[in-house]
Design a protein around this motif. Structure first.
Motif, PDB file in Angstrom:
ATOM      1  N   UNK A 193       0.827  -1.206   0.000  1.00  0.00           N
ATOM      2  CA  UNK A 193       0.000   0.000   0.000  1.00  0.00           C
ATOM      3  C   UNK A 193       0.863   1.258   0.000  1.00  0.00           C
ATOM      4  N   UNK A 194       1.928   1.254   0.786  1.00  0.00           N
ATOM      5  CA  UNK A 194       2.827   2.400   0.837  1.00  0.00           C
ATOM      6  C   UNK A 194       3.492   2.608  -0.518  1.00  0.00           C
ATOM      7  N   UNK A 195       3.954   1.530  -1.122  1.00  0.00           N
ATOM      8  CA  UNK A 195       4.609   1.624  -2.430  1.00  0.00           C
ATOM      9  C   UNK A 195       3.665   2.184  -3.480  1.00  0.00           C
ATOM     10  N   UNK A 211       1.769   6.538  -6.984  1.00  0.00           N
ATOM     11  CA  UNK A 211       0.709   7.415  -7.475  1.00  0.00           C
ATOM     12  C   UNK A 211       1.065   8.889  -7.281  1.00  0.00           C
ATOM     13  N   UNK A 212       1.598   9.207  -6.099  1.00  0.00           N
ATOM     14  CA  UNK A 212       1.921  10.609  -5.789  1.00  0.00           C
ATOM     15  C   UNK A 212       2.986  11.156  -6.721  1.00  0.00           C
ATOM     16  N   UNK A 213       4.054  10.413  -6.915  1.00  0.00           N
ATOM     17  CA  UNK A 213       5.128  10.887  -7.790  1.00  0.00           C
ATOM     18  C   UNK A 213       4.768  10.725  -9.264  1.00  0.00           C
ATOM     19  N   UNK A 248      14.893  -0.389  -4.301  1.00  0.00           N
ATOM     20  CA  UNK A 248      14.011  -0.960  -5.325  1.00  0.00           C
ATOM     21  C   UNK A 248      12.857  -0.015  -5.645  1.00  0.00           C
ATOM     22  N   UNK A 249      12.185   0.494  -4.614  1.00  0.00           N
ATOM     23  CA  UNK A 249      11.026   1.350  -4.832  1.00  0.00           C
ATOM     24  C   UNK A 249      11.414   2.668  -5.500  1.00  0.00           C
ATOM     25  N   UNK A 250      12.498   3.274  -5.039  1.00  0.00           N
ATOM     26  CA  UNK A 250      12.934   4.537  -5.640  1.00  0.00           C
ATOM     27  C   UNK A 250      13.284   4.324  -7.105  1.00  0.00           C
ATOM     28  N   UNK A 251      13.980   3.226  -7.405  1.00  0.00           N
ATOM     29  CA  UNK A 251      14.361   2.940  -8.789  1.00  0.00           C
ATOM     30  C   UNK A 251      13.131   2.736  -9.673  1.00  0.00           C
TER      31      UNK A 251
END
Length: 218
Positions: A82-84, A89-91, A142-145
């Motif tokens: 959910x956080x990911x 979505x935000x970015x 991973x998430x930032x990439x």
């Protein structure tokens, strides 16, 4: 004689975010921001020591807005997923700011809230405390990439996307089997990098969480 208006930190960041939505970090400058606000650069340096600090604060506003409306529920996997998706979505709505986040990072209240939620979810997984920092670090990378890469693709114009797709087809379908046997074999199944981004994001995240779950004792 009336002095120049004093801008608040939040007003400065909002103006900076507006400039960055139509440009990038390279073309952005404190001088341009000051001009947009009708003031001089020295007045902005009372709020931020340098351009990098200002850019980090702009990125943190996205994180803060995301986390302010985020209410974690479910087990550890659901919380991380959910956080990911919330961050994606935000970015995704502000792709230029995603690039800023990926390059400069953040260190404000929004960043702390996101870090806290990720670490709490990992602790809830049952991983030993001594293993959590390294898994947290890998998950964040991973998430930032994924998020910054996807945002970069979404910021291109329709004309650029069409041109890139055509170049991809020429490069893949036109590959000489003698020199590129594997590429020629899979040519009709290989898809451009921008295809099925949402499914790819979910699959990669799920695979990582599956690997993480397998490491949990018991």
């Amino acid at each position: 004689m009336t002095g120049r208006r004093r801008w608040s930190t939040d007003e400065i960041l909002e103006a900076a975010a507006t400039l960055l939505r139509t440009g990038d970090a390279e073309s952005f400058s404190v001088r341009k921001l000051a001009t947009a606000l009708g003031t001089d650069s020295s007045s902005l340096y009372r709020h931020f020591r340098n351009k990098t600090e200002l850019l980090r604060a702009v990125a943190d506003r996205v994180l803060l807005a995301t986390m302010t409306g985020h209410h974690p529920t479910g087990d550890w996997r659901h919380r991380i997923t959910a956080l990911a998706l919330h961050l994606r979505e935000a970015f995704g709505e502000q792709p230029q700011l995603a690039a800023i986040w990926g390059r400069y990072g953040s260190g404000g209240a929004g960043s702390r809230l996101a870090m806290e939620e990720m670490l709490q979810a990992l602790r809830a997984s049952g991983l030993p405390d001594q293993e959590i920092p390294v898994h947290y670090h890998r998950l964040v990378i991973l998430l930032v990439a994924l998020i910054t890469s996807e945002a970069g693709l979404s910021s291109i114009t329709p004309a650029e996307f069409t041109q890139g797709t055509e170049q991809f087809r020429v490069a893949v379908l036109g590959a000489d089997p003698a020199h590129f046997p594997a590429l020629s074999h899979f040519a009709r199944e290989i898809r451009p990098m921008g295809a099925d981004r949402e499914a790819a994001f979910a699959d990669i995240l799920t695979a990582h969480l599956n690997d993480l779950a397998a490491r949990i004792p018991g």
